[in-house]
Design an enzyme around this catalytic site. Sequence first.
Site, PDB file in Angstrom:
ATOM      1  N   HIS A  98       0.798  -1.237   0.000  1.00 43.70           N
ATOM      2  CA  HIS A  98       0.000   0.000   0.000  1.00 43.70           C
ATOM      3  C   HIS A  98       0.826   1.280   0.000  1.00 43.70           C
ATOM      4  CE1 HIS A  98      -4.044  -1.848   1.572  1.00 43.70           C
ATOM      5  NE2 HIS A  98      -3.557  -2.478   0.519  1.00 43.70           N
ATOM      6  N   HIS A 133      -3.590   3.104  -4.664  1.00 42.63           N
ATOM      7  CA  HIS A 133      -2.477   3.492  -3.786  1.00 42.63           C
ATOM      8  C   HIS A 133      -1.477   4.406  -4.493  1.00 42.63           C
ATOM      9  CE1 HIS A 133      -4.113   0.867  -0.836  1.00 42.63           C
ATOM     10  NE2 HIS A 133      -4.146  -0.126  -1.716  1.00 42.63           N
TER      11      HIS A 133
END
Length: 150
Positions: A98, A133
Amino acid sequence: MKVAIGCDHAGVELKEELLSLLKQMGIECEDFGTNSTQSVDYPDFGEKVSSAVSKGEVERGILICGTGIGMSIVANKFPNVRAALCNEPFSAKMSRLHNDANILVIGGRVTGKALAREITKLWLETSFEGGRHTRRIEKISQIEEKTKNL
Ligand code: RB5
């Protein structure tokens, strides 16, 4: 992949352990010290590794101090650096998936050698997930720009 590694006196033993892991994994590594248990200031070694990552001289960095906190604070001052303090595997994996973390920080007085090896291997082998992300990572860079003149 080329990795830079550095530590203070509280991280020397763990750095040796991780250097042997990197060798086993066939990963090229630049060791920025310190190399003894004589007391040093963690910002000096954090700066060397973070600067190499920030300038793109190496793809990733690994930093170790006693808690990992000081090294994280130093590393995240550098443009393009996303340093993640990970003392367990889940955070290590998520920091890659992430956050596209490019510096792994471990607390040498917090995490044992076997666990640190597991964390580091997972962190090195996990790729950034991208997608939504990417937008969030771009926003971090925008914040970096916006805060330059504060
Ligand atoms: C050194 O004693 C210690 O302060 C350092 O290794 C680190 O934990 C700082 O955040």
